[in-house]
Design an enzyme around this catalytic site. Structure first.
Site, PDB file in Angstrom:
ATOM      1  N   GLN A 188       0.895  -1.338   0.097  1.00  0.00           N
ATOM      2  CA  GLN A 188       0.078   0.100   0.048  1.00  0.00           C
ATOM      3  C   GLN A 188       0.962   1.230   0.194  1.00  0.00           C
ATOM      4  O   GLN A 188       2.063   0.989   0.016  1.00  0.00           O
ATOM      5  CB  GLN A 188      -1.076   0.107   1.247  1.00  0.00           C
ATOM      6  CG  GLN A 188      -0.142   0.029   2.480  1.00  0.00           C
ATOM      7  CD  GLN A 188      -1.214   0.033   3.779  1.00  0.00           C
ATOM      8  OE1 GLN A 188      -1.986  -0.614   4.028  1.00  0.00           O
ATOM      9  NE2 GLN A 188      -0.890   1.372   4.817  1.00  0.00           N
ATOM     10  N   ALA A 229       2.785   2.550  -4.835  1.00  0.00           N
ATOM     11  CA  ALA A 229       2.858   3.575  -6.024  1.00  0.00           C
ATOM     12  C   ALA A 229       4.084   3.018  -6.565  1.00  0.00           C
ATOM     13  O   ALA A 229       4.183   3.201  -8.087  1.00  0.00           O
ATOM     14  CB  ALA A 229       2.691   4.781  -5.603  1.00  0.00           C
ATOM     15  N   ASP A 288       5.980  -7.769   2.453  1.00  0.00           N
ATOM     16  CA  ASP A 288       5.210  -7.102   3.195  1.00  0.00           C
ATOM     17  C   ASP A 288       4.531  -7.768   4.159  1.00  0.00           C
ATOM     18  O   ASP A 288       4.327  -9.048   3.991  1.00  0.00           O
ATOM     19  CB  ASP A 288       4.194  -6.141   2.274  1.00  0.00           C
ATOM     20  CG  ASP A 288       3.552  -5.044   3.207  1.00  0.00           C
ATOM     21  OD1 ASP A 288       2.952  -5.199   4.092  1.00  0.00           O
ATOM     22  OD2 ASP A 288       3.754  -3.845   2.426  1.00  0.00           O
ATOM     23  N   CYS A 335       6.326 -11.072   4.817  1.00  0.00           N
ATOM     24  CA  CYS A 335       7.534 -11.120   5.619  1.00  0.00           C
ATOM     25  C   CYS A 335       7.399  -9.913   6.508  1.00  0.00           C
ATOM     26  O   CYS A 335       7.088  -8.749   6.072  1.00  0.00           O
ATOM     27  CB  CYS A 335       8.988 -10.822   4.529  1.00  0.00           C
ATOM     28  SG  CYS A 335      10.504 -10.414   5.442  1.00  0.00           S
ATOM     29  N   TYR A 352      10.930   8.891  15.574  1.00  0.00           N
ATOM     30  CA  TYR A 352      10.901   8.802  13.976  1.00  0.00           C
ATOM     31  C   TYR A 352      11.697   9.484  13.129  1.00  0.00           C
ATOM     32  O   TYR A 352      12.406   8.979  12.443  1.00  0.00           O
ATOM     33  CB  TYR A 352       9.308   9.353  13.547  1.00  0.00           C
ATOM     34  CG  TYR A 352       8.850   9.021  12.140  1.00  0.00           C
ATOM     35  CD1 TYR A 352       8.745   7.919  11.522  1.00  0.00           C
ATOM     36  CD2 TYR A 352       9.073  10.162  11.405  1.00  0.00           C
ATOM     37  CE1 TYR A 352       8.248   7.795  10.302  1.00  0.00           C
ATOM     38  CE2 TYR A 352       8.623  10.078  10.013  1.00  0.00           C
ATOM     39  CZ  TYR A 352       8.375   8.994   9.550  1.00  0.00           C
ATOM     40  OH  TYR A 352       8.043   8.748   8.190  1.00  0.00           O
ATOM     41  N   VAL A 410       2.825  12.839   2.463  1.00  0.00           N
ATOM     42  CA  VAL A 410       2.253  12.183   1.393  1.00  0.00           C
ATOM     43  C   VAL A 410       0.701  11.567   1.750  1.00  0.00           C
ATOM     44  O   VAL A 410       0.666  10.937   2.853  1.00  0.00           O
ATOM     45  CB  VAL A 410       3.203  10.789   0.973  1.00  0.00           C
ATOM     46  CG1 VAL A 410       2.469  10.203  -0.220  1.00  0.00           C
ATOM     47  CG2 VAL A 410       4.597  11.415   0.646  1.00  0.00           C
TER      48      VAL A 410
HETATM   49  N1  LIG Z   1       3.112   9.036   4.359  1.00  0.00           N
HETATM   50  C1  LIG Z   1       3.814  10.032   4.426  1.00  0.00           C
HETATM   51  O1  LIG Z   1       3.617  11.287   4.677  1.00  0.00           O
HETATM   52  C2  LIG Z   1       5.560   9.795   4.509  1.00  0.00           C
HETATM   53  C3  LIG Z   1       6.145   8.564   4.526  1.00  0.00           C
HETATM   54  N2  LIG Z   1       7.438   8.327   4.509  1.00  0.00           N
HETATM   55  C4  LIG Z   1       7.958   6.931   4.453  1.00  0.00           C
HETATM   56  O2  LIG Z   1       7.516   6.319   3.453  1.00  0.00           O
HETATM   57  C5  LIG Z   1       7.404   4.993   3.768  1.00  0.00           C
HETATM   58  C6  LIG Z   1       6.120   4.336   3.442  1.00  0.00           C
HETATM   59  O3  LIG Z   1       5.304   4.831   4.121  1.00  0.00           O
HETATM   60  P1  LIG Z   1       3.620   5.166   3.769  1.00  0.00           P
HETATM   61  O4  LIG Z   1       3.500   4.328   2.530  1.00  0.00           O
HETATM   62  O5  LIG Z   1       3.156   6.269   3.960  1.00  0.00           O
HETATM   63  O6  LIG Z   1       3.003   4.045   4.763  1.00  0.00           O
HETATM   64  P2  LIG Z   1       1.804   3.012   4.843  1.00  0.00           P
HETATM   65  O7  LIG Z   1       1.596   2.684   6.058  1.00  0.00           O
HETATM   66  O8  LIG Z   1       0.885   3.505   3.866  1.00  0.00           O
HETATM   67  O9  LIG Z   1       2.432   1.598   4.081  1.00  0.00           O
HETATM   68  C7  LIG Z   1       3.617   0.991   4.861  1.00  0.00           C
HETATM   69  C8  LIG Z   1       3.599  -0.451   4.456  1.00  0.00           C
HETATM   70  O10 LIG Z   1       4.672  -1.084   5.194  1.00  0.00           O
HETATM   71  C9  LIG Z   1       4.177  -2.233   5.566  1.00  0.00           C
HETATM   72  N3  LIG Z   1       4.995  -2.680   6.829  1.00  0.00           N
HETATM   73  C10 LIG Z   1       4.929  -2.126   7.933  1.00  0.00           C
HETATM   74  N4  LIG Z   1       5.829  -2.628   8.825  1.00  0.00           N
HETATM   75  C11 LIG Z   1       6.136  -3.661   8.144  1.00  0.00           C
HETATM   76  C12 LIG Z   1       7.024  -4.819   8.641  1.00  0.00           C
HETATM   77  N5  LIG Z   1       7.394  -5.074   9.795  1.00  0.00           N
HETATM   78  N6  LIG Z   1       7.368  -5.585   7.809  1.00  0.00           N
HETATM   79  C13 LIG Z   1       6.989  -5.648   6.562  1.00  0.00           C
HETATM   80  N7  LIG Z   1       6.293  -4.590   6.211  1.00  0.00           N
HETATM   81  C14 LIG Z   1       5.779  -3.831   6.889  1.00  0.00           C
HETATM   82  C15 LIG Z   1       2.881  -2.079   5.753  1.00  0.00           C
HETATM   83  O11 LIG Z   1       2.181  -3.480   5.887  1.00  0.00           O
HETATM   84  C16 LIG Z   1       2.362  -1.184   4.541  1.00  0.00           C
HETATM   85  O12 LIG Z   1       2.122  -1.912   3.612  1.00  0.00           O
HETATM   86  C17 LIG Z   1       7.769   4.684   5.323  1.00  0.00           C
HETATM   87  O13 LIG Z   1       9.112   4.425   5.420  1.00  0.00           O
HETATM   88  C18 LIG Z   1       7.433   6.334   5.806  1.00  0.00           C
HETATM   89  O14 LIG Z   1       8.353   6.467   7.019  1.00  0.00           O
HETATM   90  C19 LIG Z   1       8.006   9.405   4.261  1.00  0.00           C
HETATM   91  C20 LIG Z   1       7.718  10.554   4.482  1.00  0.00           C
HETATM   92  C21 LIG Z   1       6.467  10.991   4.317  1.00  0.00           C
HETATM   93  C1  LIG Z   2       9.010  18.116   8.024  1.00  0.00           C
HETATM   94  C2  LIG Z   2       8.345  16.791   8.517  1.00  0.00           C
HETATM   95  C3  LIG Z   2       7.875  15.934   7.250  1.00  0.00           C
HETATM   96  C4  LIG Z   2       7.399  14.606   7.822  1.00  0.00           C
HETATM   97  C5  LIG Z   2       7.213  13.608   6.662  1.00  0.00           C
HETATM   98  C6  LIG Z   2       6.741  12.447   7.045  1.00  0.00           C
HETATM   99  O1  LIG Z   2       7.754  11.576   7.371  1.00  0.00           O
HETATM  100  C7  LIG Z   2       5.404  12.295   7.471  1.00  0.00           C
HETATM  101  C8  LIG Z   2       5.059  10.779   8.139  1.00  0.00           C
HETATM  102  C9  LIG Z   2       3.678  10.748   8.333  1.00  0.00           C
HETATM  103  C10 LIG Z   2       3.268  10.429   9.679  1.00  0.00           C
HETATM  104  C11 LIG Z   2       3.903  10.269  10.710  1.00  0.00           C
HETATM  105  C12 LIG Z   2       4.637  11.379  11.209  1.00  0.00           C
HETATM  106  C13 LIG Z   2       4.651  11.877  12.345  1.00  0.00           C
HETATM  107  C14 LIG Z   2       3.977  11.195  13.313  1.00  0.00           C
HETATM  108  C15 LIG Z   2       2.869  11.966  14.031  1.00  0.00           C
HETATM  109  C16 LIG Z   2       2.628  11.842  15.071  1.00  0.00           C
HETATM  110  C17 LIG Z   2       3.338  11.156  16.211  1.00  0.00           C
HETATM  111  C18 LIG Z   2       2.519  10.707  17.343  1.00  0.00           C
HETATM  112  C19 LIG Z   2       1.630   9.595  17.219  1.00  0.00           C
HETATM  113  C20 LIG Z   2       2.133   8.226  17.472  1.00  0.00           C
HETATM  114  O2  LIG Z   2       1.803   7.471  16.715  1.00  0.00           O
HETATM  115  O3  LIG Z   2       3.151   8.057  17.959  1.00  0.00           O
END
Ligand SMILES: NC(=O)C1=CN([C@@H]2O[C@H](COP(=O)(O)OP(=O)(O)OC[C@H]3O[C@@H](n4cnc5c(N)ncnc54)[C@H](O)[C@@H]3O)[C@@H](O)[C@H]2O)C=CC1
Ligand SMILES: CCCCCC(=O)/C=C/C=C\C/C=C\C/C=C\CCCC(=O)O
Length: 250
Positions: A18, A23, A39, A65, A150, A183
């Site tokens: 997801q 994407a 995943d 995994c 984080y 995102v």
């Molecule tokens: N959504 C956002 O605003 C941002 C996300 N990111 C990073 O992008 C990456 C993807 O995030 P999103 O797509 O937003 O998250 P999401 O929660 O939509 O998807 C994360 C995916 O990782 C999988 N996952 C989680 N723990 C796992 C594990 N232990 N083993 C295998 N798979 C696991 C989940 O099942 C899920 O499919 C993350 O590293 C996140 O920190 C970075 C910047 C912004």
């Molecule tokens: C300049 C900041 C850019 C951050 C981009 C990013 O990685 C976004 C991630 C999206 C969600 C998680 C980010 C912050 C966590 C928010 C609240 C933390 C408290 C809740 C918790 O679960 O502990």
């Protein structure tokens, strides 16, 4: 600019079920790559079947995994190599945001990225070369006070990626990092729901990226063969731009 042709290349994407991971999986499949989704999600099979219907089913491999289980992670990487005969692209994308269970978060966001990078370097063919993308976050560059662990995990991913560049070059592998701002995914929705109002408003004003736009940044890092050891920032407001580090000031 020299561009990597992705047709027939083999990619492994952690957290591919997801969000940003899915994407990038879709863009890779559109470009003709064979893609393994690694995943823990219960929706993985269903997602894989849907992708198989839209693309060639033989180009989609789903491996359940937990990336923090080093034995399972190694087995997944080795399975991709034995199934498709090569491993060319690895996107270490799986991540969570959970300040309460910060220890678990560090295992997913940092340890598994390091483990995935070393496995890729071990299993990629030095003759053919390869590329690794580690998914960090803008929180690595602009610390987030309400998500300290984080932010720290993501900063470590940037530093690890920049440091491992030289060793990777020896294995004919490029390694790059992407730092997205918010995102539109389940993770950001949960984060926005949990965070103090004052921070939420600023984020909504800046805007959230579509996962496809973040994935386009990852594609740039994969296909542009001049990119190695780089950190690409991605945001709705400013698009894609390379972060400049001032390494010479001490
Ligand atoms: N959504 C956002 O605003 C941002 C996300 N990111 C990073 O992008 C990456 C993807 O995030 P999103 O797509 O937003 O998250 P999401 O929660 O939509 O998807 C994360 C995916 O990782 C999988 N996952 C989680 N723990 C796992 C594990 N232990 N083993 C295998 N798979 C696991 C989940 O099942 C899920 O499919 C993350 O590293 C996140 O920190 C970075 C910047 C912004
Ligand atoms: C300049 C900041 C850019 C951050 C981009 C990013 O990685 C976004 C991630 C999206 C969600 C998680 C980010 C912050 C966590 C928010 C609240 C933390 C408290 C809740 C918790 O679960 O502990």
């Amino acid at each position: 600019m020299s561009t990597l042709d992705l047709s027939g290349r083999v990619a492994l994407v952690t957290g591919g079920a997801q969000g940003i991971g899915l994407a990038i999986v879709q863009l890779l499949l559109e470009a003709g790559a064979k893609v393994a989704l690694v995943d823990i999600s219960p929706n993985l099979r269903e997602t894989g079947q849907r992708l198989g219907r839209s693309f060639k089913p033989e180009n989609v491999l789903c491996l359940t995994c937990d990336v923090t289980d080093s034995t399972s992670l190694r087995k997944s990487f080795e399975k991709v190599l034995s199934h498709y005969g090569s491993l060319d692209i690895v996107v270490n994308n799986a991540g969570i945001a959970d300040e309460v269970n910060w220890d678990k978060m560090l295992h997913i966001n940092l340890h598994a990225v390091i483990a995935g990078t070393y496995l890729a370097l071990e299993l990629m063919d030095p003759e053919k070369g390869g590329v690794i993308i580690n998914v960090s976050s803008m929180s690595a560059l602009y610390p987030v006070v309400y998500a300290p662990a984080y932010s720290a995990s993501k900063k470590a991913v940037v530093t690890f990626t920049r440091c491992i560049k030289s060793a990777a070059e020896g294995a004919n592998v490029r390694v790059n990092c992407i730092c997205p701002y918010y995102v539109k995914t389940q993770m950001s929705q949960r984060g926005l729901d949990a965070m103090p109002e004052q921070f939420k408003n600023e984020i909504l004003q800046n805007g959230l990226m579509d996962p496809e736009d973040a994935a386009k940044g990852i594609m740039e890092l994969i296909t542009d063969t001049s990119k190695n050891g780089t950190v690409l920032r991605a945001s709705a407001k400013r698009g894609l731009s390379y972060h400049i580090f001032n390494d010479n000031t001490f």
